[in-house]
Design a protein around this motif. Sequence first.
Motif, PDB file in Angstrom:
ATOM      1  N   ALA A 152      51.690  80.110 -16.934  1.00  0.00           N
ATOM      2  CA  ALA A 152      52.462  79.755 -15.742  1.00  0.00           C
ATOM      3  C   ALA A 152      52.071  78.368 -15.240  1.00  0.00           C
ATOM      4  CB  ALA A 152      52.241  80.799 -14.649  1.00  0.00           C
ATOM      5  N   GLN A 153      50.782  78.047 -15.281  1.00  0.00           N
ATOM      6  CA  GLN A 153      50.342  76.722 -14.856  1.00  0.00           C
ATOM      7  C   GLN A 153      50.857  75.635 -15.789  1.00  0.00           C
ATOM      8  OE1 GLN A 153      46.156  77.895 -14.785  1.00  0.00           O
ATOM      9  NE2 GLN A 153      46.023  77.314 -12.626  1.00  0.00           N
ATOM     10  N   VAL A 154      50.922  75.936 -17.074  1.00  0.00           N
ATOM     11  CA  VAL A 154      51.426  74.959 -18.045  1.00  0.00           C
ATOM     12  C   VAL A 154      52.918  74.724 -17.834  1.00  0.00           C
ATOM     13  CG1 VAL A 154      51.823  74.514 -20.500  1.00  0.00           C
ATOM     14  CG2 VAL A 154      49.663  75.533 -19.752  1.00  0.00           C
ATOM     15  N   ALA A 155      53.647  75.797 -17.619  1.00  0.00           N
ATOM     16  CA  ALA A 155      55.104  75.697 -17.529  1.00  0.00           C
ATOM     17  C   ALA A 155      55.580  75.109 -16.206  1.00  0.00           C
ATOM     18  CB  ALA A 155      55.723  77.080 -17.730  1.00  0.00           C
ATOM     19  N   ALA A 156      54.802  75.268 -15.136  1.00  0.00           N
ATOM     20  CA  ALA A 156      55.276  74.956 -13.787  1.00  0.00           C
ATOM     21  C   ALA A 156      55.943  73.585 -13.644  1.00  0.00           C
ATOM     22  CB  ALA A 156      54.132  75.118 -12.791  1.00  0.00           C
ATOM     23  N   PRO A 157      55.292  72.471 -13.985  1.00  0.00           N
ATOM     24  CA  PRO A 157      55.945  71.175 -13.771  1.00  0.00           C
ATOM     25  C   PRO A 157      57.129  70.927 -14.697  1.00  0.00           C
ATOM     26  CG  PRO A 157      53.870  70.876 -14.909  1.00  0.00           C
ATOM     27  CD  PRO A 157      53.924  72.320 -14.511  1.00  0.00           C
ATOM     28  N   VAL A 217      39.261  73.609  -8.709  1.00  0.00           N
ATOM     29  CA  VAL A 217      39.499  73.429 -10.143  1.00  0.00           C
ATOM     30  C   VAL A 217      40.988  73.493 -10.443  1.00  0.00           C
ATOM     31  CG1 VAL A 217      39.204  74.505 -12.412  1.00  0.00           C
ATOM     32  CG2 VAL A 217      37.242  74.258 -10.879  1.00  0.00           C
ATOM     33  N   ASP A 218      41.671  74.488  -9.907  1.00  0.00           N
ATOM     34  CA  ASP A 218      43.102  74.630 -10.181  1.00  0.00           C
ATOM     35  C   ASP A 218      43.903  73.457  -9.616  1.00  0.00           C
ATOM     36  OD1 ASP A 218      42.879  76.924 -11.654  1.00  0.00           O
ATOM     37  OD2 ASP A 218      43.336  78.287 -10.004  1.00  0.00           O
ATOM     38  N   ASP A 219      43.455  72.910  -8.498  1.00  0.00           N
ATOM     39  CA  ASP A 219      44.147  71.747  -7.928  1.00  0.00           C
ATOM     40  C   ASP A 219      44.059  70.545  -8.877  1.00  0.00           C
ATOM     41  OD1 ASP A 219      44.872  73.140  -5.666  1.00  0.00           O
ATOM     42  OD2 ASP A 219      43.274  72.318  -4.410  1.00  0.00           O
ATOM     43  N   LEU A 268      50.266  67.300 -14.506  1.00  0.00           N
ATOM     44  CA  LEU A 268      51.470  66.566 -14.120  1.00  0.00           C
ATOM     45  C   LEU A 268      51.343  65.096 -14.517  1.00  0.00           C
ATOM     46  CD1 LEU A 268      54.210  66.399 -12.750  1.00  0.00           C
ATOM     47  CD2 LEU A 268      53.014  66.129 -10.554  1.00  0.00           C
ATOM     48  N   GLN A 269      50.174  64.507 -14.328  1.00  0.00           N
ATOM     49  CA  GLN A 269      49.986  63.109 -14.699  1.00  0.00           C
ATOM     50  C   GLN A 269      50.109  62.918 -16.206  1.00  0.00           C
ATOM     51  OE1 GLN A 269      46.179  62.104 -12.953  1.00  0.00           O
ATOM     52  NE2 GLN A 269      47.116  61.424 -11.048  1.00  0.00           N
ATOM     53  N   CYS A 324      50.991  70.196 -28.272  1.00  0.00           N
ATOM     54  CA  CYS A 324      49.681  70.330 -27.638  1.00  0.00           C
ATOM     55  C   CYS A 324      49.070  71.692 -27.928  1.00  0.00           C
ATOM     56  CB  CYS A 324      49.775  70.169 -26.116  1.00  0.00           C
ATOM     57  SG  CYS A 324      50.481  68.613 -25.551  1.00  0.00           S
ATOM     58  N   GLN A 325      47.764  71.701 -28.146  1.00  0.00           N
ATOM     59  CA  GLN A 325      46.975  72.933 -28.262  1.00  0.00           C
ATOM     60  C   GLN A 325      45.705  72.713 -27.457  1.00  0.00           C
ATOM     61  OE1 GLN A 325      44.019  72.792 -30.854  1.00  0.00           O
ATOM     62  NE2 GLN A 325      43.265  74.313 -29.394  1.00  0.00           N
ATOM     63  N   PHE A 326      45.437  73.623 -26.525  1.00  0.00           N
ATOM     64  CA  PHE A 326      44.255  73.477 -25.679  1.00  0.00           C
ATOM     65  C   PHE A 326      43.873  74.821 -25.080  1.00  0.00           C
ATOM     66  CE2 PHE A 326      48.100  72.342 -23.367  1.00  0.00           C
ATOM     67  CZ  PHE A 326      48.016  73.066 -22.185  1.00  0.00           C
ATOM     68  N   MET A 327      42.748  74.861 -24.408  1.00  0.00           N
ATOM     69  CA  MET A 327      42.212  76.110 -23.878  1.00  0.00           C
ATOM     70  C   MET A 327      43.127  76.695 -22.803  1.00  0.00           C
ATOM     71  SD  MET A 327      38.523  76.861 -22.095  1.00  0.00           S
ATOM     72  CE  MET A 327      37.658  75.985 -23.413  1.00  0.00           C
ATOM     73  N   GLY A 328      43.421  77.986 -22.943  1.00  0.00           N
ATOM     74  CA  GLY A 328      44.194  78.690 -21.942  1.00  0.00           C
ATOM     75  C   GLY A 328      43.321  79.677 -21.192  1.00  0.00           C
TER      76      GLY A 328
END
Length: 352
Positions: free
Chosen positions: A250-255, A173-175, A182-183, A200-204
Amino acid sequence: MNEPLGSKTAAMEGGGLYNRHSGLQHANLQTALPLLEEAARLIGQSSAGLAVIADYGASQGRNSMGPMGRAIDLMRQQDEDRPVQVFHADLPSNDFTSLFTLLADDPASYLSGRTAVYPTAIGRSYFEAILPPSSVDLGWSSNALHWMSESPVEVDDHAWAVFSASQAARDAVDDVLARDWLQFLTARNLELRPGGRLICQFMGRGESELGFEWMAGLFWQSIVELREEGHLTEAETQRMTAPSAGRSLAQVAAPLQSGEVPGLEIDHLSLFESPDPFWDEYQGTGDARRLGEQWSCMMRAANGPNFAAGLDVSRDRNALLDRLTDRLAARIAAAPQRSRSWNVLLSVTKSK
């Protein structure tokens, strides 16, 4: 047992059902409105001519009307006659008929009382570029980006793989979340004009809990009950794995921080606890039956098509979804509580 899947994600349930049962989503997006208003105001002050707004993940449009109307007005503060084009994007299977009916006939339509506004629909996935380069002034996406482009894995111990006991399933799922994100950002980086903004607003997901454990768990228990009664096979139950999951900050910010999407700069990134408007109403009425109906109908409108896609072709899908919705409503009514989940707020600017 976990099996690779790769089946494509379906749109929300049609016939205007999502419009009628998306009160939770409407409550969620209110927290993002100040970011949208600030972005629209700045764009109105710094640009002229045709303004382009892209609404990524519009569904049937009910929750787009207020935000789009507010953005249009703020972008026109310097020029009340400024033409505005609004692109509503969603999957090809989306119920665009309900969207355009609402635009034409509903008093809440952002066309009401406004001229020189031009709505357009795009039936394509927002995980690819869907508008010309440097053409978008303001991008908006609410309650959509927790949906993955595909379901990466089937699990037999939950309706959402992110809650599975299998680490391999959760990693899968995380992959997909990382690849999709990123896409999405890469496509928006291409479409935004220099100085353009994306809200953007979405589930965290929380630090100690992913969020939505209670409601997702009741949904899964209802599915298992139907299987035990012979209404579903083991294979169907396993295929009923939802292609959605929240992301951490952290996942949102990474790219955005790694330089993978050069040109996009974070203006705001935060996590907030999602409201529960159904619980708020219940606190005043004490009507547990209505609480169950509101939550179960929302869950069906949002998740029904993806779960129904896993059913054998011989099934009466509507009848089975009716049965599942009734079971979920009864479980909620029997033990009412406030749902606990989180949402991400993000604002980014395309550098000049």
